[in-house]
Design a protein around this motif. Structure first.
Motif, mmCIF file in Angstrom:
data_model
loop_
_atom_site.group_PDB
_atom_site.id
_atom_site.type_symbol
_atom_site.label_atom_id
_atom_site.label_comp_id
_atom_site.label_asym_id
_atom_site.label_seq_id
_atom_site.Cartn_x
_atom_site.Cartn_y
_atom_site.Cartn_z
ATOM 1 N N GLU A 371 14.272 17.133 -10.399
ATOM 2 C CA GLU A 371 13.812 16.778 -11.752
ATOM 3 C C GLU A 371 13.252 17.840 -12.328
ATOM 4 O OE1 GLU A 371 10.302 13.950 -12.816
ATOM 5 O OE2 GLU A 371 11.892 12.673 -12.663
ATOM 6 N N VAL A 372 13.607 18.035 -13.814
ATOM 7 C CA VAL A 372 13.094 19.033 -14.370
ATOM 8 C C VAL A 372 12.775 18.857 -15.802
ATOM 9 C CG1 VAL A 372 14.693 20.683 -13.132
ATOM 10 C CG2 VAL A 372 15.684 19.722 -15.477
ATOM 11 N N VAL A 373 11.963 19.699 -16.648
ATOM 12 C CA VAL A 373 11.770 19.439 -17.890
ATOM 13 C C VAL A 373 12.350 20.637 -18.618
ATOM 14 C CG1 VAL A 373 9.942 19.462 -19.495
ATOM 15 C CG2 VAL A 373 9.543 18.612 -17.483
ATOM 16 N N VAL A 374 13.014 20.406 -19.626
ATOM 17 C CA VAL A 374 13.683 21.323 -20.563
ATOM 18 C C VAL A 374 12.698 22.190 -21.273
ATOM 19 C CG1 VAL A 374 15.485 22.038 -22.547
ATOM 20 C CG2 VAL A 374 15.756 20.153 -20.836
ATOM 21 N N GLU A 375 12.284 23.506 -20.836
ATOM 22 C CA GLU A 375 11.216 24.117 -21.371
ATOM 23 C C GLU A 375 11.484 24.816 -22.909
ATOM 24 O OE1 GLU A 375 8.058 26.220 -19.067
ATOM 25 O OE2 GLU A 375 9.107 28.012 -19.601
ATOM 26 N N SER A 376 12.595 25.670 -22.662
ATOM 27 C CA SER A 376 12.925 26.250 -23.870
ATOM 28 C C SER A 376 14.587 26.482 -23.918
ATOM 29 C CB SER A 376 12.617 27.821 -23.850
ATOM 30 O OG SER A 376 12.704 28.262 -22.754
ATOM 31 N N LEU A 377 15.148 26.877 -24.965
ATOM 32 C CA LEU A 377 16.734 27.087 -25.228
ATOM 33 C C LEU A 377 16.898 28.198 -25.891
ATOM 34 C CD1 LEU A 377 17.619 23.391 -26.293
ATOM 35 C CD2 LEU A 377 17.847 24.325 -24.220
ATOM 36 N N HIS A 378 17.853 28.892 -25.477
ATOM 37 C CA HIS A 378 18.233 30.096 -26.129
ATOM 38 C C HIS A 378 19.631 30.620 -26.390
ATOM 39 C CE1 HIS A 378 14.040 31.243 -24.787
ATOM 40 N NE2 HIS A 378 14.223 30.338 -23.749
ATOM 41 N N ASP A 379 19.869 31.656 -27.153
ATOM 42 C CA ASP A 379 21.270 31.814 -27.624
ATOM 43 C C ASP A 379 21.969 32.918 -26.267
ATOM 44 O OD1 ASP A 379 20.487 34.484 -28.079
ATOM 45 O OD2 ASP A 379 20.562 34.306 -30.155
ATOM 46 N N GLY A 380 21.129 33.435 -25.527
ATOM 47 C CA GLY A 380 21.599 34.269 -24.462
ATOM 48 C C GLY A 380 21.815 35.704 -24.693
ATOM 49 N N HIS A 381 21.579 36.176 -25.973
ATOM 50 C CA HIS A 381 21.892 37.350 -26.347
ATOM 51 C C HIS A 381 20.724 38.416 -25.857
ATOM 52 C CE1 HIS A 381 25.470 36.450 -28.625
ATOM 53 N NE2 HIS A 381 24.865 35.745 -29.246
ATOM 54 N N PHE A 382 21.201 39.784 -25.469
ATOM 55 C CA PHE A 382 20.211 40.418 -24.940
ATOM 56 C C PHE A 382 20.870 42.023 -24.975
ATOM 57 C CE2 PHE A 382 22.149 39.390 -21.077
ATOM 58 C CZ PHE A 382 22.560 40.448 -20.451
ATOM 59 N N THR A 383 20.286 43.027 -25.032
ATOM 60 C CA THR A 383 20.722 44.216 -24.733
ATOM 61 C C THR A 383 20.156 45.095 -23.781
ATOM 62 O OG1 THR A 383 20.560 44.741 -27.406
ATOM 63 C CG2 THR A 383 20.810 46.809 -26.094
ATOM 64 N N TYR A 384 21.183 45.642 -22.816
ATOM 65 C CA TYR A 384 20.680 46.410 -21.619
ATOM 66 C C TYR A 384 19.902 47.621 -21.969
ATOM 67 C CZ TYR A 384 24.099 43.780 -18.800
ATOM 68 O OH TYR A 384 24.727 42.619 -18.166
ATOM 69 N N THR A 385 18.742 47.824 -21.232
ATOM 70 C CA THR A 385 18.175 48.784 -21.368
ATOM 71 C C THR A 385 18.049 50.081 -20.311
ATOM 72 O OG1 THR A 385 16.155 47.733 -20.006
ATOM 73 C CG2 THR A 385 16.233 47.566 -22.586
ATOM 74 N N GLY A 386 19.069 49.848 -19.406
ATOM 75 C CA GLY A 386 19.067 50.935 -18.261
ATOM 76 C C GLY A 386 20.417 50.916 -17.629
ATOM 77 N N GLY A 387 20.676 51.828 -16.896
ATOM 78 C CA GLY A 387 21.807 51.700 -16.015
ATOM 79 C C GLY A 387 23.013 51.985 -16.748
ATOM 80 N N ILE A 388 24.117 51.727 -15.820
ATOM 81 C CA ILE A 388 25.627 51.962 -16.677
ATOM 82 C C ILE A 388 25.736 51.061 -18.034
ATOM 83 C CG2 ILE A 388 26.694 52.539 -14.334
ATOM 84 C CD1 ILE A 388 27.818 49.810 -14.374
#
Length: 498
Positions: A371-388
């Motif tokens: 059992e869970v509560v839906v806490e938040s919803l997001h579009d899933g976009h981000f920008t990598y800040t490190g690595g390859i």
């Protein structure tokens, strides 16, 4: 002089159930012609490092195509052949004096187990012997004789966690420029041993075994014995017979020296092979250990490493957290398109009993129902800040954060390569506030360690199982280390004996 610039990067995994098509690449980077330079300028990519080095040398850039699909299973044959044809045709449209390719080196395709070798060979056949070809490769590349026979220059990343993609592209491009300007006459040689090394022990930091190999390679270059010395512990989750750890060397018109250096490099990995094996815990053991420690703990879910080709949908650590640690402030990520869609249909604040996980690859685990509560919803976009992938966009697709007690479950639609904590931050979670945070990779989580953060690693079954001897190999023929305790190295083939 004109240099064609292209990339076709993907890390495959034959133990994964995924077939990756155009959409996998389109969500990351897939551009052609005039769109190439705007897509890569100012980023920490290998192809960007090459671009900057070639410009500095006064060479004219002919942008062809950039395709980066991250990691997964097997690339669809039709998309691979189309992309190969577009790269070759794009280069042949106008005269060029050299070619630079940014490749991963461990792509696997339907009908082709050496796709990078096939690409380089196709270019060599089309361009003839006089046009130098240089390629940058991931440290986990599956380097083949076909790649080494048809490229003039092969240079691999030197770091893991990977922080030098840009620098590797620059180094390979500098050698290419040296060849074009007549300063060097590069030759490349390959030596391979029929062995695989566990990824979990492959860090190039500190005094780890691969750090010692890294130091050896840099010393060889500093002493002038090679223009570039590269080590390839290989992506081990490729059930193909032609697979083994490799050393590669580039010298100035000295094939015998290149062969000797390549063999010295691969033997250095072989001699340290036992040190690559690290202890792993079960999910329940890992959670109990994390709860017993006084400070923050990162749990590495190594068998479900997205960066190694797994789908990121394994709920084993989630189940262990629900059993033992629901009262601890924790965060875990489980890819599940159906659960994410259900959460969006429910809406923020709604409570439901949901099934989470194993929706993409049900071979290893059953879904977790809670059992869970839906806490938040997001579009899933981000920008990598490190690595390859630093500076490039990431797309998890519609992403839900579900709460069960004090445990937050990030549920994206798509799997994305993990470098740091970009996915959690995109979902509004600062893992520094967590007692336990789960990362689905066996190495890059180390970028998040500090004096107040320790880690434990989970083992077990999965597309990226850390215990290579536990895998039911179907194609790769035994004996080979670590499945068999061989005492002497078995060299795979004598590559173009000097």
């Amino acid at each position: 002089m004109r240099v064609a610039l292209a990339s076709f990067e993907f890390e495959g995994n034959t133990l994964s159930s995924q077939i990756n098509r155009r959409d996998t690449f389109s969500r990351k980077v897939l551009v052609e012609g005039d769109g190439v330079l705007p897509a890569i300028e100012g980023r920490d990519l290998a192809v960007t490092g090459a671009l900057e080095a070639l410009r500095k040398e006064g060479l004219e850039i002919v942008p062809i195509l950039v395709a980066h699909g991250g990691s997964g299973g097997v690339v669809e044959g039709a998309f691979y052949r189309e992309t190969l044809d577009r790269i070759v045709a794009g280069i042949l449209k106008q005269p060029v004096d050299g070619v630079f390719l940014a490749l991963h080196g461990a792509m696997i395709c339907e009908g082709e187990t050496d796709p990078e070798g096939a690409l380089i060979a196709a270019l060599r056949a089309a361009l003839g012997p006089g046009i130098p070809i240089a390629a940058s490769l991931d440290l986990h590349a599956h380097v083949t004789p076909r790649m080494a026979d048809n490229a003039d220059i092969l240079v691999g990343y030197e770091t893991y966690p990977h922080v030098d993609a840009h620098g590797t592209g620059r180094r390979a491009a500098e050698l290419l420029a040296g060849a074009l300007h007549g300063r060097i006459r590069p030759v490349t040689r390959l030596r391979r041993i029929d062995a695989l090394l566990p990824v979990v022990g492959g860090s190039t930091n500190g005094d780890a075994p691969m750090a010692q190999v890294r130091e050896l390679a840099r010393r060889i270059e500093a002493d002038g014995r090679a223009l570039a010395a590269s080590y390839f512990p290989v992506q081990p989750w490729l059930d193909i017979d032609d697979l083994g750890i490799a050393g590669v060397a580039v010298t100035d018109a000295d094939p015998a020296a290149a062969t000797a250096v390549a063999e010295e490099i691969v033997l250095a990995m072989w001699d340290r092979r036992r040190a690559f094996e690290l202890a792993c815990l079960s999910p329940d053991e890992a959670v109990r250990e994390a709860l017993d420690r006084p400070a923050r703990v990162l749990i590495s879910d190594a068998p479900d490493c997205v960066g190694g080709g797994a789908p990121g949908d394994a709920p084993a650590v989630l189940a262990a957290l629900l059993r033992a640690g629901p009262d601890a402030e924790s965060a875990v990520l489980v890819v599940d398109p159906a659960a994410a869609a259900e959460a969006f249909d429910l809406g923020i604040g709604k409570t439901a009993r949901m099934r989470i996980g194993s929706s993409l690859d049900p071979r290893f685990h059953s879904p977790v129902e809670t059992e869970v509560v839906v806490e938040s919803l997001h579009d899933g976009h981000f920008t990598y800040t490190g690595g390859i992938s630093a500076g490039t966009p990431g797309q998890m697709g519609p992403t839900a954060v579900l709460r069960a007690g004090r445990l937050r479950i990030v549920v994206p639609t798509y799997a994305t390569y993990e470098y740091g904590d970009e996915q959690y931050r995109a979902a509004g979670i600062d893992i520094r506030d967590c007692k336990i945070a789960v990362l689905k990779n066996p190495m890059n989580f180390r970028t998040l360690l500090d004096a107040d953060t320790s880690w434990v690693m989970v083992g077990g079954a999965g597309p990226t199982a850390p215990d290579l001897a536990s895998i039911a190999w179907q194609v790769k023929k035994r004996p080979f280390w670590p499945c068999d305790d061989q005492q002497q190295p078995v060299f795979m083939e004598n590559h173009r004996d000097a």
